[in-house]
Design an enzyme around this catalytic site. Structure first.
Site, mmCIF file in Angstrom:
data_model
loop_
_atom_site.group_PDB
_atom_site.id
_atom_site.type_symbol
_atom_site.label_atom_id
_atom_site.label_comp_id
_atom_site.label_asym_id
_atom_site.label_seq_id
_atom_site.Cartn_x
_atom_site.Cartn_y
_atom_site.Cartn_z
ATOM 1 N N LYS A 1 0.830 -1.211 0.000
ATOM 2 C CA LYS A 1 0.000 0.000 0.000
ATOM 3 C C LYS A 1 0.858 1.252 0.000
ATOM 4 O O LYS A 1 1.874 1.335 0.696
ATOM 5 C CB LYS A 1 -0.900 0.028 1.239
ATOM 6 N N ARG A 52 -10.260 1.478 7.131
ATOM 7 C CA ARG A 52 -9.662 0.494 8.048
ATOM 8 C C ARG A 52 -9.149 1.178 9.307
ATOM 9 O O ARG A 52 -9.200 0.619 10.394
ATOM 10 C CB ARG A 52 -8.601 -0.339 7.353
ATOM 11 N N THR A 90 -11.149 14.196 7.770
ATOM 12 C CA THR A 90 -11.759 12.968 7.266
ATOM 13 C C THR A 90 -11.879 11.911 8.349
ATOM 14 O O THR A 90 -12.914 11.262 8.507
ATOM 15 C CB THR A 90 -10.938 12.416 6.089
ATOM 16 N N GLN A 91 -10.794 11.714 9.104
ATOM 17 C CA GLN A 91 -10.810 10.635 10.091
ATOM 18 C C GLN A 91 -11.775 10.917 11.237
ATOM 19 O O GLN A 91 -12.372 9.980 11.784
ATOM 20 C CB GLN A 91 -9.409 10.383 10.634
ATOM 21 N N GLY A 149 -3.854 10.300 15.737
ATOM 22 C CA GLY A 149 -3.193 11.276 14.877
ATOM 23 C C GLY A 149 -1.694 11.112 14.733
ATOM 24 O O GLY A 149 -1.129 11.391 13.677
ATOM 25 N N ALA A 150 -1.023 10.666 15.800
ATOM 26 C CA ALA A 150 0.445 10.597 15.768
ATOM 27 C C ALA A 150 0.890 9.293 15.107
ATOM 28 O O ALA A 150 1.019 8.266 15.756
ATOM 29 C CB ALA A 150 1.011 10.703 17.178
ATOM 30 N N ASP A 151 1.102 9.366 13.788
ATOM 31 C CA ASP A 151 1.508 8.170 13.046
ATOM 32 C C ASP A 151 2.813 8.394 12.298
ATOM 33 O O ASP A 151 3.166 7.633 11.399
ATOM 34 C CB ASP A 151 0.410 7.761 12.062
ATOM 35 N N LYS A 205 4.783 14.090 15.382
ATOM 36 C CA LYS A 205 3.375 14.317 15.704
ATOM 37 C C LYS A 205 3.099 13.947 17.158
ATOM 38 O O LYS A 205 3.657 12.989 17.692
ATOM 39 C CB LYS A 205 2.477 13.494 14.778
#
Length: 325
Positions: free
Chosen positions: A67, A111, A138-139, A223-225, A229
């Site tokens: 992906k 997902r 969006t999330q 949010g922290a990915d 962040k």
């Protein structure tokens, strides 16, 4: 080659359809079925953007998945979605490309939303009803849709935004749902009054202070990915009674838990695997006064699970190569 576009994918009821597979995707990480190479991360700092490349395999599956997922965080101001991307599903038996899911980020968003909802429902108190949503992107919208679709109880949502205009825009986009939902710009009050909080922003500085969170609250930090962040005060992470991670090595490296880990406030042994709580191998919430935090950085088994669900629903698993969807 079969190419399935976003419009077709959006027509599928994936929030409910893929939930069992997403749940198992977390368990696969803990029971030895998952093969998860390190995530590829490309920062585009001058564009306020980044790109993740995730790939993996669940033992016994008919496919593995590669992906590409990008986030361009200035896009909403231009009238464009912040996320984009695609998934490539490859036969685990022959190596043939079975399908390109040209989802433009939709499957990643879905997902992620399902995973967040499953984690929240696994860790909230039995009497939790008031859900705070931090963020207006969006999330934030998908987290609400996923919780509304999967919860076994009526919920009351409050959406926090930096402006009422942005927060009210979320409410307008969810008018098709029969929800109890309000908007606010008062983050402290939202945190103090919520039984469970879901954070969905790309913030690079903590938004939520430790003293705003009462015993018994749950937080799902989405949010922290990526490096840099952070949405939660490190004192809050250190204070929590239970820290749950989708993948501890990711969360401690670049997730919500990473800042507290770098400060020496938490260690890896404090992190419980989300999949282990789903399978019963580990406890999640242990009392009604526990503060629980789930740090979700996203794992490739989620992508495999939703891609497999799509191919199965469309009747593409096992279809001879060269045919069209």
């Amino acid at each position: 080659m079969i190419v399935v576009g976003r419009e077709k994918l959006a027509s599928l009821p994936l929030l409910t359809l893929a939930a069992p597979a997403i749940r198992d995707a977390y368990i696969a990480v803990t029971d030895g079925r998952a093969n998860l190479p390190p995530v590829g991360y490309l920062p585009l700092s001058d564009r306020n953007a980044d790109c993740h490349i995730k790939y993996g395999y669940i033992e016994g599956d008919p496919i593995f998945v590669v992906k590409i997922a990008s986030g361009f965080y200035d896009n909403p101001a231009k009238g464009l979605p912040s996320s984009n991307g695609m998934m490539v599903a490859v036969s685990s038996q022959t190596g043939d490309v079975m399908a390109v899911l040209d989802d433009k980020g939709l499957l990643t968003d879905l997902r992620t939303g399902i995973g967040g909802a499953l984690a929240t429902m696994a860790l909230w108190r039995k009497d939790a009803r008031r859900i705070g949503i931090v963020g207006t992107g969006t999330q934030a919208r998908i987290q609400i849709r996923a919780l509304a679709a999967l919860s076994d109880r009526p919920l009351r949502f409050t959406v926090w935004g930096r402006s009422m205009e942005r927060a009210n825009a979320v409410l307008a986009d969810l008018e098709d749902l029969d929800l109890s939902i309000a908007a606010t710009t008062d983050l402290e009050t939202l945190c103090r009054q919520s039984d469970a909080i879901v954070t969905t922003t790309p913030s690079k500085e903590p938004l939520i202070r430790s003293d705003w969170i009462a015993p018994g609250a749950h937080i799902t930090a989405m949010g922290a990915d990526a490096p840099g962040k952070q949405e939660l005060d490190i004192a809050l992470v250190a204070r929590a009674d239970r820290l749950v991670a989708d993948l501890a090595e990711q969360c401690l490296d670049h997730g919500e838990f990473s800042a507290a880990a770098r400060a020496g406030l938490i260690q890896e042994e404090r992190c419980v695997a989300l999949g282990a709580t789903f399978s019963g191998a580990a406890e999640g919430r242990r009392s009604d006064r526990d503060i629980t935090i789930a740090d979700l950085t996203g794992i490739a088994t989620q992508d495999i699970a939703i891609a497999r669900t799509v191919l199965d629903e469309l009747g593409l698993l096992g279809r001879p190569q060269g045919t069209t969807a």
